[in-house]
Design a protein around this motif. Structure first.
Motif, PDB file in Angstrom:
ATOM      1  N   LEU A  88       0.853  -1.184   0.000  1.00 13.92           N
ATOM      2  CA  LEU A  88       0.000   0.000   0.000  1.00 13.92           C
ATOM      3  C   LEU A  88       0.889   1.233   0.000  1.00 13.92           C
ATOM      4  O   LEU A  88       1.783   1.361   0.833  1.00 13.92           O
ATOM      5  CB  LEU A  88      -0.917  -0.002   1.228  1.00 13.92           C
ATOM      6  CG  LEU A  88      -1.898   1.157   1.338  1.00 13.92           C
ATOM      7  CD1 LEU A  88      -2.894   1.139   0.174  1.00 13.92           C
ATOM      8  CD2 LEU A  88      -2.649   1.085   2.665  1.00 13.92           C
ATOM      9  N   TRP A  89       0.625   2.124  -0.948  1.00 16.25           N
ATOM     10  CA  TRP A  89       1.420   3.330  -1.115  1.00 16.25           C
ATOM     11  C   TRP A  89       0.533   4.556  -0.911  1.00 16.25           C
ATOM     12  O   TRP A  89      -0.607   4.585  -1.352  1.00 16.25           O
ATOM     13  CB  TRP A  89       1.988   3.391  -2.536  1.00 16.25           C
ATOM     14  CG  TRP A  89       2.858   2.227  -2.877  1.00 16.25           C
ATOM     15  CD1 TRP A  89       2.430   1.007  -3.327  1.00 16.25           C
ATOM     16  CD2 TRP A  89       4.266   2.147  -2.771  1.00 16.25           C
ATOM     17  NE1 TRP A  89       3.516   0.192  -3.518  1.00 16.25           N
ATOM     18  CE2 TRP A  89       4.652   0.864  -3.181  1.00 16.25           C
ATOM     19  CE3 TRP A  89       5.237   3.060  -2.378  1.00 16.25           C
ATOM     20  CZ2 TRP A  89       5.973   0.461  -3.209  1.00 16.25           C
ATOM     21  CZ3 TRP A  89       6.558   2.654  -2.409  1.00 16.25           C
ATOM     22  CH2 TRP A  89       6.923   1.372  -2.821  1.00 16.25           C
ATOM     23  N   ALA A  90       1.075   5.545  -0.249  1.00 17.02           N
ATOM     24  CA  ALA A  90       0.418   6.851  -0.128  1.00 17.02           C
ATOM     25  C   ALA A  90       0.885   7.717  -1.291  1.00 17.02           C
ATOM     26  O   ALA A  90       2.056   7.685  -1.674  1.00 17.02           O
ATOM     27  CB  ALA A  90       0.782   7.508   1.194  1.00 17.02           C
ATOM     28  N   ILE A  91      -0.036   8.487  -1.855  1.00 15.56           N
ATOM     29  CA  ILE A  91       0.294   9.413  -2.932  1.00 15.56           C
ATOM     30  C   ILE A  91       0.325  10.813  -2.327  1.00 15.56           C
ATOM     31  O   ILE A  91      -0.680  11.283  -1.781  1.00 15.56           O
ATOM     32  CB  ILE A  91      -0.740   9.345  -4.068  1.00 15.56           C
ATOM     33  CG1 ILE A  91      -0.858   7.911  -4.588  1.00 15.56           C
ATOM     34  CG2 ILE A  91      -0.372  10.329  -5.175  1.00 15.56           C
ATOM     35  CD1 ILE A  91      -2.056   7.701  -5.497  1.00 15.56           C
ATOM     36  N   GLY A  97       1.295  21.659  -2.591  1.00 12.31           N
ATOM     37  CA  GLY A  97       1.262  21.497  -1.145  1.00 12.31           C
ATOM     38  C   GLY A  97       0.022  20.816  -0.593  1.00 12.31           C
ATOM     39  O   GLY A  97      -0.300  20.985   0.582  1.00 12.31           O
ATOM     40  N   PHE A  98      -0.680  20.040  -1.412  1.00 10.90           N
ATOM     41  CA  PHE A  98      -1.889  19.361  -0.933  1.00 10.90           C
ATOM     42  C   PHE A  98      -1.587  18.210   0.018  1.00 10.90           C
ATOM     43  O   PHE A  98      -2.427  17.789   0.788  1.00 10.90           O
ATOM     44  CB  PHE A  98      -2.726  18.837  -2.102  1.00 10.90           C
ATOM     45  CG  PHE A  98      -3.357  19.915  -2.929  1.00 10.90           C
ATOM     46  CD1 PHE A  98      -4.101  20.925  -2.345  1.00 10.90           C
ATOM     47  CD2 PHE A  98      -3.197  19.921  -4.297  1.00 10.90           C
ATOM     48  CE1 PHE A  98      -4.685  21.920  -3.107  1.00 10.90           C
ATOM     49  CE2 PHE A  98      -3.776  20.911  -5.075  1.00 10.90           C
ATOM     50  CZ  PHE A  98      -4.519  21.908  -4.480  1.00 10.90           C
ATOM     51  N   GLY A  99      -0.399  17.653  -0.041  1.00 16.82           N
ATOM     52  CA  GLY A  99      -0.053  16.532   0.831  1.00 16.82           C
ATOM     53  C   GLY A  99      -0.671  15.225   0.362  1.00 16.82           C
ATOM     54  O   GLY A  99      -0.765  14.963  -0.835  1.00 16.82           O
ATOM     55  N   HIS A 100      -1.125  14.426   1.307  1.00 12.04           N
ATOM     56  CA  HIS A 100      -1.677  13.088   1.025  1.00 12.04           C
ATOM     57  C   HIS A 100      -2.996  13.229   0.259  1.00 12.04           C
ATOM     58  O   HIS A 100      -3.976  13.715   0.793  1.00 12.04           O
ATOM     59  CB  HIS A 100      -1.882  12.361   2.353  1.00 12.04           C
ATOM     60  CG  HIS A 100      -2.377  10.970   2.221  1.00 12.04           C
ATOM     61  ND1 HIS A 100      -3.190  10.410   3.163  1.00 12.04           N
ATOM     62  CD2 HIS A 100      -2.195  10.018   1.271  1.00 12.04           C
ATOM     63  CE1 HIS A 100      -3.475   9.164   2.815  1.00 12.04           C
ATOM     64  NE2 HIS A 100      -2.884   8.911   1.660  1.00 12.04           N
ATOM     65  N   ILE A 101      -2.990  12.777  -1.003  1.00 10.82           N
ATOM     66  CA  ILE A 101      -4.192  12.931  -1.828  1.00 10.82           C
ATOM     67  C   ILE A 101      -4.820  11.596  -2.217  1.00 10.82           C
ATOM     68  O   ILE A 101      -5.872  11.576  -2.854  1.00 10.82           O
ATOM     69  CB  ILE A 101      -3.907  13.751  -3.108  1.00 10.82           C
ATOM     70  CG1 ILE A 101      -2.846  13.062  -3.973  1.00 10.82           C
ATOM     71  CG2 ILE A 101      -3.534  15.185  -2.755  1.00 10.82           C
ATOM     72  CD1 ILE A 101      -2.709  13.651  -5.359  1.00 10.82           C
ATOM     73  N   GLY A 102      -4.214  10.489  -1.834  1.00  9.70           N
ATOM     74  CA  GLY A 102      -4.792   9.195  -2.190  1.00  9.70           C
ATOM     75  C   GLY A 102      -3.835   8.065  -1.904  1.00  9.70           C
ATOM     76  O   GLY A 102      -2.749   8.272  -1.369  1.00  9.70           O
ATOM     77  N   ASN A 103      -4.284   6.881  -2.260  1.00 16.98           N
ATOM     78  CA  ASN A 103      -3.509   5.665  -2.059  1.00 16.98           C
ATOM     79  C   ASN A 103      -3.574   4.815  -3.318  1.00 16.98           C
ATOM     80  O   ASN A 103      -4.487   4.949  -4.125  1.00 16.98           O
ATOM     81  CB  ASN A 103      -4.080   4.823  -0.917  1.00 16.98           C
ATOM     82  CG  ASN A 103      -4.190   5.581   0.370  1.00 16.98           C
ATOM     83  OD1 ASN A 103      -3.325   6.371   0.717  1.00 16.98           O
ATOM     84  ND2 ASN A 103      -5.269   5.355   1.082  1.00 16.98           N
ATOM     85  N   ILE A 104      -2.623   3.926  -3.430  1.00 10.86           N
ATOM     86  CA  ILE A 104      -2.632   2.929  -4.495  1.00 10.86           C
ATOM     87  C   ILE A 104      -2.021   1.664  -3.920  1.00 10.86           C
ATOM     88  O   ILE A 104      -1.136   1.738  -3.067  1.00 10.86           O
ATOM     89  CB  ILE A 104      -1.863   3.432  -5.742  1.00 10.86           C
ATOM     90  CG1 ILE A 104      -2.057   2.488  -6.912  1.00 10.86           C
ATOM     91  CG2 ILE A 104      -0.398   3.655  -5.432  1.00 10.86           C
ATOM     92  CD1 ILE A 104      -1.555   3.052  -8.232  1.00 10.86           C
TER      93      ILE A 104
END
Length: 109
Positions: A88-91, A97-104
């Motif tokens: 599991l990866w954090a995008i 500067g939005f930071g964490h916007i999703g996962n894959i």
């Protein structure tokens, strides 16, 4: 089992969180000018993350729209990656500067 059932099955939860696994700890960050993909870690399990998963607008095209998420259900999902072939990866969005916007998630073949 369908992924939506598999995510929250307590029998799939492991004692060692994925961010403690040697292979995930050694996994490189993948960087572009705009994004970083990094192994998902405990720092991403926040109330804000849970609120994001429970926001009907955010998950309107996701199977997650059928679930009510909690910190515990999210922790259980993350733990299903421990010891398995999937990661599991954090995008992370960097440019604005939005930071964490999703996962894959990724699977080994």
């Amino acid at each position: 089992a369908p992924q939506s059932e598999w995510w929250f099955s307590s029998q799939n939860c492991c004692a060692t969180p994925p961010w403690a696994r040697d292979d995930m700890a050694k996994a490189p960050r993948l960087n572009t000018e705009r994004l970083t993909l990094m192994p998902f870690s405990a720092e991403f399990l926040t109330q804000g993350y849970v609120a994001w998963l429970n926001d009907p607008e955010v998950v309107r095209y996701s199977e997650q729209r059928h679930r009510n998420h909690t910190l515990e259900s999210c922790r259980q999902f993350v733990e299903t990656f421990a010891g398995g072939p999937s990661h599991l990866w954090a995008i992370i969005e960097k440019k604005q500067g939005f930071g964490h916007i999703g996962n894959i998630n990724t699977d080994e073949f």
